[in-house]
Design a protein around this motif. Sequence first.
Motif, PDB file in Angstrom:
ATOM      1  N   HIS A   1       0.827  -1.211   0.000  1.00 29.32           N
ATOM      2  CA  HIS A   1       0.000   0.000   0.000  1.00 29.32           C
ATOM      3  C   HIS A   1       0.864   1.266   0.000  1.00 29.32           C
ATOM      4  CE1 HIS A   1      -4.043  -1.713   0.358  1.00 29.32           C
ATOM      5  NE2 HIS A   1      -3.496  -2.663   1.118  1.00 29.32           N
ATOM      6  N   ALA A   2       1.977   1.249   0.726  1.00 31.18           N
ATOM      7  CA  ALA A   2       2.855   2.423   0.749  1.00 31.18           C
ATOM      8  C   ALA A   2       3.459   2.669  -0.622  1.00 31.18           C
ATOM      9  CB  ALA A   2       3.955   2.231   1.786  1.00 31.18           C
ATOM     10  N   LYS A   3       3.898   1.605  -1.287  1.00 28.59           N
ATOM     11  CA  LYS A   3       4.490   1.755  -2.613  1.00 28.59           C
ATOM     12  C   LYS A   3       3.450   2.263  -3.606  1.00 28.59           C
ATOM     13  CE  LYS A   3       7.338  -1.434  -3.762  1.00 28.59           C
ATOM     14  NZ  LYS A   3       7.926  -2.730  -4.216  1.00 28.59           N
ATOM     15  N   ARG A   4       2.226   1.764  -3.481  1.00 28.91           N
ATOM     16  CA  ARG A   4       1.165   2.209  -4.386  1.00 28.91           C
ATOM     17  C   ARG A   4       0.892   3.700  -4.189  1.00 28.91           C
ATOM     18  NH1 ARG A   4      -2.855  -1.212  -2.873  1.00 28.91           N
ATOM     19  NH2 ARG A   4      -1.834  -2.825  -4.115  1.00 28.91           N
ATOM     20  N   ALA A   5       0.909   4.141  -2.938  1.00 26.16           N
ATOM     21  CA  ALA A   5       0.659   5.559  -2.655  1.00 26.16           C
ATOM     22  C   ALA A   5       1.760   6.434  -3.234  1.00 26.16           C
ATOM     23  CB  ALA A   5       0.553   5.777  -1.146  1.00 26.16           C
ATOM     24  N   LEU A   6       2.994   5.963  -3.170  1.00 31.34           N
ATOM     25  CA  LEU A   6       4.122   6.757  -3.652  1.00 31.34           C
ATOM     26  C   LEU A   6       4.209   6.763  -5.167  1.00 31.34           C
ATOM     27  CD1 LEU A   6       6.796   5.606  -1.061  1.00 31.34           C
ATOM     28  CD2 LEU A   6       5.693   7.831  -1.176  1.00 31.34           C
ATOM     29  N   VAL A   7       4.053   5.591  -5.771  1.00 30.31           N
ATOM     30  CA  VAL A   7       4.225   5.485  -7.215  1.00 30.31           C
ATOM     31  C   VAL A   7       3.059   6.114  -7.964  1.00 30.31           C
ATOM     32  CG1 VAL A   7       4.431   3.866  -9.145  1.00 30.31           C
ATOM     33  CG2 VAL A   7       5.684   3.451  -7.026  1.00 30.31           C
ATOM     34  N   SER A   8       1.853   6.020  -7.407  1.00 30.49           N
ATOM     35  CA  SER A   8       0.683   6.557  -8.103  1.00 30.49           C
ATOM     36  C   SER A   8       0.739   8.063  -8.237  1.00 30.49           C
ATOM     37  CB  SER A   8      -0.596   6.164  -7.351  1.00 30.49           C
ATOM     38  OG  SER A   8      -0.659   6.843  -6.101  1.00 30.49           O
ATOM     39  N   GLY A   9       1.441   8.717  -7.311  1.00 29.99           N
ATOM     40  CA  GLY A   9       1.513  10.173  -7.337  1.00 29.99           C
ATOM     41  C   GLY A   9       0.313  10.840  -6.712  1.00 29.99           C
ATOM     42  N   GLU A  10      -0.653  10.053  -6.228  1.00 29.44           N
ATOM     43  CA  GLU A  10      -1.867  10.628  -5.659  1.00 29.44           C
ATOM     44  C   GLU A  10      -1.779  10.796  -4.146  1.00 29.44           C
ATOM     45  OE1 GLU A  10      -4.961   8.046  -6.870  1.00 29.44           O
ATOM     46  OE2 GLU A  10      -4.780   8.534  -9.003  1.00 29.44           O
ATOM     47  N   GLY A  11      -0.866  10.064  -3.518  1.00 29.17           N
ATOM     48  CA  GLY A  11      -0.775  10.132  -2.072  1.00 29.17           C
ATOM     49  C   GLY A  11      -1.907   9.349  -1.426  1.00 29.17           C
ATOM     50  N   LEU A  12      -1.839   9.184  -0.114  1.00 32.47           N
ATOM     51  CA  LEU A  12      -2.860   8.427   0.594  1.00 32.47           C
ATOM     52  C   LEU A  12      -2.857   8.851   2.050  1.00 32.47           C
ATOM     53  CD1 LEU A  12      -4.904   6.128   0.094  1.00 32.47           C
ATOM     54  CD2 LEU A  12      -3.165   4.521   0.883  1.00 32.47           C
ATOM     55  N   ASP A  13      -4.032   9.166   2.567  1.00 28.82           N
ATOM     56  CA  ASP A  13      -4.155   9.516   3.973  1.00 28.82           C
ATOM     57  C   ASP A  13      -3.813   8.297   4.814  1.00 28.82           C
ATOM     58  OD1 ASP A  13      -5.806   9.706   6.606  1.00 28.82           O
ATOM     59  OD2 ASP A  13      -5.734  11.757   5.831  1.00 28.82           O
ATOM     60  N   MET A  14      -3.077   8.519   5.908  1.00 29.22           N
ATOM     61  CA  MET A  14      -2.617   7.405   6.719  1.00 29.22           C
ATOM     62  C   MET A  14      -3.782   6.614   7.308  1.00 29.22           C
ATOM     63  SD  MET A  14       0.074   5.839   7.535  1.00 29.22           S
ATOM     64  CE  MET A  14       1.215   7.098   6.994  1.00 29.22           C
TER      65      MET A  14
ATOM     66  N   PHE B   1      -4.125   2.743   6.543  1.00 22.63           N
ATOM     67  CA  PHE B   1      -4.132   1.739   7.604  1.00 22.63           C
ATOM     68  C   PHE B   1      -5.393   0.886   7.539  1.00 22.63           C
ATOM     69  CE2 PHE B   1      -5.363   0.375  11.887  1.00 22.63           C
ATOM     70  CZ  PHE B   1      -4.276  -0.436  12.184  1.00 22.63           C
ATOM     71  N   ALA B   2      -6.526   1.500   7.233  1.00 17.33           N
ATOM     72  CA  ALA B   2      -7.776   0.735   7.137  1.00 17.33           C
ATOM     73  C   ALA B   2      -7.667  -0.342   6.062  1.00 17.33           C
ATOM     74  CB  ALA B   2      -8.937   1.679   6.842  1.00 17.33           C
ATOM     75  N   ALA B   3      -7.037   0.003   4.933  1.00 16.57           N
ATOM     76  CA  ALA B   3      -6.866  -0.980   3.862  1.00 16.57           C
ATOM     77  C   ALA B   3      -5.919  -2.095   4.295  1.00 16.57           C
ATOM     78  CB  ALA B   3      -6.338  -0.286   2.608  1.00 16.57           C
ATOM     79  N   ILE B   4      -4.822  -1.727   4.975  1.00 14.29           N
ATOM     80  CA  ILE B   4      -3.872  -2.737   5.463  1.00 14.29           C
ATOM     81  C   ILE B   4      -4.557  -3.647   6.481  1.00 14.29           C
ATOM     82  CG2 ILE B   4      -1.735  -3.089   6.759  1.00 14.29           C
ATOM     83  CD1 ILE B   4      -0.777  -0.380   5.636  1.00 14.29           C
ATOM     84  N   GLN B   5      -5.264  -3.035   7.404  1.00 17.23           N
ATOM     85  CA  GLN B   5      -5.940  -3.809   8.451  1.00 17.23           C
ATOM     86  C   GLN B   5      -6.930  -4.797   7.850  1.00 17.23           C
ATOM     87  OE1 GLN B   5      -8.762  -1.692  10.997  1.00 17.23           O
ATOM     88  NE2 GLN B   5      -7.738  -2.563  12.800  1.00 17.23           N
ATOM     89  N   ASN B   6      -7.684  -4.353   6.876  1.00 20.11           N
ATOM     90  CA  ASN B   6      -8.673  -5.221   6.238  1.00 20.11           C
ATOM     91  C   ASN B   6      -7.997  -6.424   5.581  1.00 20.11           C
ATOM     92  OD1 ASN B   6     -11.479  -5.704   5.112  1.00 20.11           O
ATOM     93  ND2 ASN B   6     -10.309  -5.493   3.203  1.00 20.11           N
ATOM     94  N   ASP B   7      -6.898  -6.181   4.862  1.00 22.17           N
ATOM     95  CA  ASP B   7      -6.199  -7.280   4.189  1.00 22.17           C
ATOM     96  C   ASP B   7      -5.578  -8.243   5.192  1.00 22.17           C
ATOM     97  OD1 ASP B   7      -6.824  -6.343   1.683  1.00 22.17           O
ATOM     98  OD2 ASP B   7      -4.957  -5.214   1.435  1.00 22.17           O
ATOM     99  N   VAL B   8      -4.961  -7.704   6.247  1.00 23.76           N
ATOM    100  CA  VAL B   8      -4.294  -8.553   7.237  1.00 23.76           C
ATOM    101  C   VAL B   8      -5.305  -9.434   7.963  1.00 23.76           C
ATOM    102  CG1 VAL B   8      -3.051  -8.538   9.436  1.00 23.76           C
ATOM    103  CG2 VAL B   8      -2.300  -7.052   7.572  1.00 23.76           C
TER     104      VAL B   8
END
Length: 547
Positions: free
Chosen positions: A471-484, A488-495
Motif C-alpha cells: 500500500h505504501a508503494k502504491r501511494a508513492l508510485v501513483s503520485g496521488e498520495g494516501l491519507d494514513m 491503515f484501514a486498507a492494510i488492516q482489512n487485508d491482514v
Amino acid sequence: MKRSSFIAKASRDSLPMLRRAIFIALTLNLCACSTLVTIDVDHELAGINGAARAPSSPLQVRAGVLPLVVSDDFSNYLRQTNGNPDVYRWVEDVSSSDAKLMQQRIIASMEQSRCFESVNELSIPSLDAALNEAWLQGIDVLFVPRIVRNDVYYVDSNSSWTWNVALWGILTPIASWWVADEEFSADVRIELAAYSVGRRNELFRDTLEGNAQRSLDDWDQGWEWLSIFTTPSTLDAPNWKVISPALRPHGELDLYRNVIDYCRKNFVTRAKPDSFRESLSKFEAVVLWSRPEGWLEPRYAESDAASILEMLRGVREPELTGVQLTTNAASDPATREVLHDAIQRAARLQPYDRLFLSFSGVATVSDGALALVLGGDSNSPAPATVSLAELAQWLAPVRAQTLVVVDAGFNGTRGTRSLPAQARTDFGIEAFDDLRVATNACFLFASSGTTGALEMDEIRGGLFTHFFTQHAKRALVSGEGLDMVDMFAAIQNDVVRYAKLEQVAQEPTMICGDGFDTASFFNAKRAIATDPPNDRDEERESGGSEE
C-alpha cells in the motif's frame, strides 16, 4: 631713497597676503586629503548592521557554508586583467587561507542577520561529500560561495584635480602629493548558490556585491613625482600592490553588509511559502530487525527489513526527496543501543522533515508492560527489551513527523512473533496509551495487545509488512498520495482477512499523536526518493549499518 622706502613698504604689505595665501592653500590641501583609512575587517564586521530589519525570530532553518570556491574562470580573469599593459584595474588573488577567512566572515554575517537557527562551517571540498556531512549535522540549506570579482580599479579624477594643478604650479609640487584628486573603487563580488540538503538539488543562485569608492592622494597610490599628470597611465603592479591592500577591505566589508541584508530580505522572502519548506524536507529512515541469538523465530525478520528497504529504494521519481538510511539489514540483530542512537540522531530533524522507523521482530511483556525484544550487545549478549513507554519517551523530542511500523506480536501461538501464550498477559488498547507522549508520531502495530503477528512461508515475511509495503508503494508510485487513516484501514482489512484464512487472530493497531498529520506523510508530492545522500553503496550492499 623714496623708491627704496616704497619697495620696503610694499614688501611689508604683501607679506600678510602671502601668509594668507599659503594658509588658504594649506587649508584646502588638508581638506582634500585622502579619504582612505586602513580598517580591520573583522573588527568592523562585528559592529555593522544591515539596512533591512532582522526577523522577529530566526527561521526554522539551519545553514551551512562551504569555503569560498576559486574557479578556473576567476583564475583566467586574474591573469588576463593583471597582464594587460594598460592596467586600470587590478585583481587580487585569493589564496586558500583567504578563502577560508572569507568563509568565516560570511558565516559571521549570516549569524548577525539573525535569520537562521544556526550557521555551521564545513570544510569539505566536494559538494556531494559536503551534502552528506550536512545531513548528519542536521543542516537544511548548504551555501556554496564562489568568488566572481576581487578587484580594485581606477575611476577618474575628481573636482580637486584642477585647483591641485594650480597649487602644484603656483605654490609647490610637494603640496600636491597630499591632495586626494583621484577616485579609485573596490569591487568584491561572490556568487552564492544554495542547495537543499534533503533534496540534494540547487534552490537558487545569486550574485552579491561589495563596493567602496575612495579619494586617494599620491601616497595612497604609491608615490610618483609627476603622478598628478600621468595617472592612471603609469599605474603598474607596484602601485596596485599599495592600493589594493588598503582599499579592497572596504569593498569586502560592504559585501558582508549586503550579505546581512540579503539574508533578511531575499532569503526570508523565499522562505515564507510552504513550498520552500517542502523543498528542504528530509526523509530519514531507520529500518531494523531483531532475533535474539539462539532463537529460531521470527524466521523472516531480515526479509521484512529487506522488503521495506526495497520499497524505499524502489521509487524512482526525480522530484522526490532523498532518504537517509540507518539499517542492520543482512547484518547482526539490532540492539537497544542501535535503536536509541538512531532516534537520538533524528532529534536534529525539523518539523517539516519526516522520520520513518520500522522494526521487525518479537514483542514481549517486561515489568508488566508491552515491550520489543532486541539483540544483546558485546557487553551483555542476553536479549534486551525496550518498553513501548520507553520508546515513546525516546521519540518525544523528535520534531519531525514520525511514522513507526512494528511487525511483532504481543500474544499468540507459534509463528506469530510472540512468546508462548501461557507466559503472556492479555492487554487491551489502553496498553498503548503511553505512546501518545510522542505527539508528532503515529504508530502502526501488526497486532493488538491480545493478538500475534503472522509470518508466512508463502511470502517469506510478515503478513503485516507485506501489505504495508504494497500500500505504501502504491501511494508513492501513483503520485496521488494516501491519507494514513485510509491506508491503515486498507492494510488492516487485508491482514485480518488473510490471517483468518490461516486460522490466526491478528488485529493491527494504529495510535497517532495529536501533532501527526495523517494526510501528508505518504503524499507523493513530498515523498521518498531512493538514493541516500552518502557514497557508501558498497557497505550498504554488504549489509553494514549506514547513516
